[in-house]
Design a protein around this motif. Sequence first.
Motif, PDB file in Angstrom:
ATOM      1  N   LEU A  47       0.856  -1.366  -0.058  1.00 30.40           N
ATOM      2  CA  LEU A  47       0.114   0.043   0.172  1.00 30.40           C
ATOM      3  C   LEU A  47       0.898   1.155   0.012  1.00 30.40           C
ATOM      4  CD1 LEU A  47      -2.604  -1.266   2.495  1.00 30.40           C
ATOM      5  CD2 LEU A  47      -2.873  -1.248   0.139  1.00 30.40           C
ATOM      6  N   ILE A  48       1.627   1.275   1.128  1.00 32.73           N
ATOM      7  CA  ILE A  48       2.601   2.438   0.990  1.00 32.73           C
ATOM      8  C   ILE A  48       3.789   1.830   1.487  1.00 32.73           C
ATOM      9  CG2 ILE A  48       3.134   4.576   2.296  1.00 32.73           C
ATOM     10  CD1 ILE A  48       0.128   5.058   2.803  1.00 32.73           C
ATOM     11  N   GLY A  49       5.151   2.079   0.744  1.00 28.77           N
ATOM     12  CA  GLY A  49       6.437   1.568   0.997  1.00 28.77           C
ATOM     13  C   GLY A  49       6.352  -0.083   1.259  1.00 28.77           C
ATOM     14  N   ASN A  50       6.740  -0.237   2.740  1.00 28.83           N
ATOM     15  CA  ASN A  50       6.851  -1.740   2.752  1.00 28.83           C
ATOM     16  C   ASN A  50       5.623  -1.920   3.438  1.00 28.83           C
ATOM     17  OD1 ASN A  50       9.119  -2.312   1.415  1.00 28.83           O
ATOM     18  ND2 ASN A  50      10.442  -1.756   3.103  1.00 28.83           N
ATOM     19  N   ILE A  51       4.588  -1.080   3.655  1.00 29.25           N
ATOM     20  CA  ILE A  51       3.363  -1.488   4.483  1.00 29.25           C
ATOM     21  C   ILE A  51       2.200  -2.280   3.352  1.00 29.25           C
ATOM     22  CG2 ILE A  51       1.411  -0.779   5.484  1.00 29.25           C
ATOM     23  CD1 ILE A  51       3.134   1.779   6.490  1.00 29.25           C
ATOM     24  N   ASN A  52       2.096  -3.607   3.657  1.00 28.18           N
ATOM     25  CA  ASN A  52       1.029  -4.322   2.990  1.00 28.18           C
ATOM     26  C   ASN A  52      -0.190  -4.494   3.593  1.00 28.18           C
ATOM     27  OD1 ASN A  52       1.501  -6.335   4.666  1.00 28.18           O
ATOM     28  ND2 ASN A  52       2.796  -7.502   3.491  1.00 28.18           N
ATOM     29  N   VAL A  53      -1.251  -5.011   2.887  1.00 26.96           N
ATOM     30  CA  VAL A  53      -2.409  -5.391   3.436  1.00 26.96           C
ATOM     31  C   VAL A  53      -2.669  -6.147   4.554  1.00 26.96           C
ATOM     32  CG1 VAL A  53      -4.817  -6.219   2.703  1.00 26.96           C
ATOM     33  CG2 VAL A  53      -3.370  -5.021   0.957  1.00 26.96           C
TER      34      VAL A  53
END
Length: 97
Positions: A47-53
């Motif tokens: 979603l943003i950078g290394n931040i996933n669902v």
Amino acid sequence: MQSTPEFGALRKALRGFVFPMTAAFFLWYLLYVVLSAYARDFMSIKLIGNINVALVFGLLQFVTTFLIAWLYARFAGRKLDPIADELRAKVENGGTR
């Protein structure tokens, strides 16, 4: 005291909140687990950078827990505490009716 209508109303009000909220949270948690196990492509979408669902869903589990606690505190203050206070006063005065 257990057989009084007031105590029955208190139990009914408590169950009316606790059971649906528990079922909803359990289903929400189960969705997270099932998606993590069987929808890895979806859960790995960044979603943003290394931040996933998956990370967002995991963090939302904590948010949901605190939200339910806050809702319960409000519900208890408005619905349960007045009935419980009335029952406590009856018991302290030595009568059940």
